[in-house]
Write an enzyme that holds these catalytic residues in place. Structure first.
Site, short mmCIF file in Angstrom:
data_model
loop_
_atom_site.label_atom_id
_atom_site.label_comp_id
_atom_site.label_asym_id
_atom_site.label_seq_id
_atom_site.Cartn_x
_atom_site.Cartn_y
_atom_site.Cartn_z
N LYS A 14 92.90 39.20 83.36
CA LYS A 14 91.55 38.72 83.67
C LYS A 14 90.57 39.86 83.47
O LYS A 14 90.73 40.93 84.05
CB LYS A 14 91.47 38.22 85.12
CG LYS A 14 90.06 37.79 85.50
CD LYS A 14 89.95 37.39 86.96
CE LYS A 14 88.51 37.02 87.30
NZ LYS A 14 88.35 36.66 88.72
N ASP A 109 85.43 31.18 97.62
CA ASP A 109 85.35 30.30 96.45
C ASP A 109 86.64 29.50 96.30
O ASP A 109 87.19 29.37 95.20
CB ASP A 109 85.07 31.11 95.18
CG ASP A 109 84.61 30.22 94.02
OD1 ASP A 109 84.06 29.13 94.29
OD2 ASP A 109 84.81 30.59 92.86
#
Length: 202
Positions: A14, A109
């Site tokens: 990532k 989140d």
């Protein structure tokens, strides 16, 4: 997806948003790395190492690889999860949250696309450490469908309750096989919450 040349293992890469600011690297990118390095739990994706490219704008997180997230699985399922399967999934989500909250971390989140098929909570780009009392922060952090009422009402205080609300929305989504509160705007999201739960009490 990448292959570790040293041991042959498949890992997930990532890229961390590290747009260089005039005062250095942004806190959001550094915070994500810090939180992931501190987390060691069976229900939280494991950060293996931090890789730096030719410049500080190229920083990658090497994490254990997972084939699919829960959102893409839900989109392609021919029949919904059984109640026992939902119970199993939610137990693992709540175990991961218990670990985070016990270490004064709020994910901020949580959503089905951040739950991986190895039953691990992923994407800590918005996670942050809790102060005592809870520090103020921007209310625009959680994806709208999973956003707690206090965020929609612009409260600067962020506590583990944000994650628990999102977990409840995920539970409803898994049981109903569709989003529980699919608002398109913040106002519509509040209206859906009131329709489901009644008016807010002061």
């Amino acid at each position: 997806r990448a292959k570790d040349k040293l041991n042959g293992n498949i890992v997930a890469l990532k890229k961390v948003r590290m747009d260089v600011e005039k005062d250095g690297l942004p806190l959001s990118g550094l915070r994500e790395i810090q939180v992931l390095m501190a987390c060691r739990h069976e229900n939280i994706v494991q950060l293996k190492e931090v890789l730096v490219g030719r410049s500080l704008e190229s920083i990658f997180l090497s994490m254990e690889y997972c084939e699919q997230d829960l959102a893409s699985l839900l989109d392609n399922m021919s029949s919904p999860f059984t109640e026992s399967q939902v119970k199993c999934l939610m137990l693992q989500v709540l175990k991961g949250l218990k670990y985070l909250h016990s270490n004064f971390i709020v994910h901020r989140d949580l959503k089905v696309s951040n739950l991986l098929l190895t039953d691990k909570g992923s994407d800590f780009g918005l996670a942050r450490w809790l102060g005592a009392p809870a520090r103020s922060a921007t209310p625009r952090v959680v994806t709208l469908w999973y956003r707690a009422p206090e965020l929609l009402l612009q409260s600067p205080k962020q506590t583990p309750a944000l994650d628990m609300w999102a977990a409840g929305c995920i539970l409803g989504e898994l049981l109903a096989n569709k989003p529980l509160l699919p608002g398109r705007t913040e106002i519509e999201q509040l209206e859906l919450i009131v329709d489901l739960l009644g008016k807010f009490l002061r």
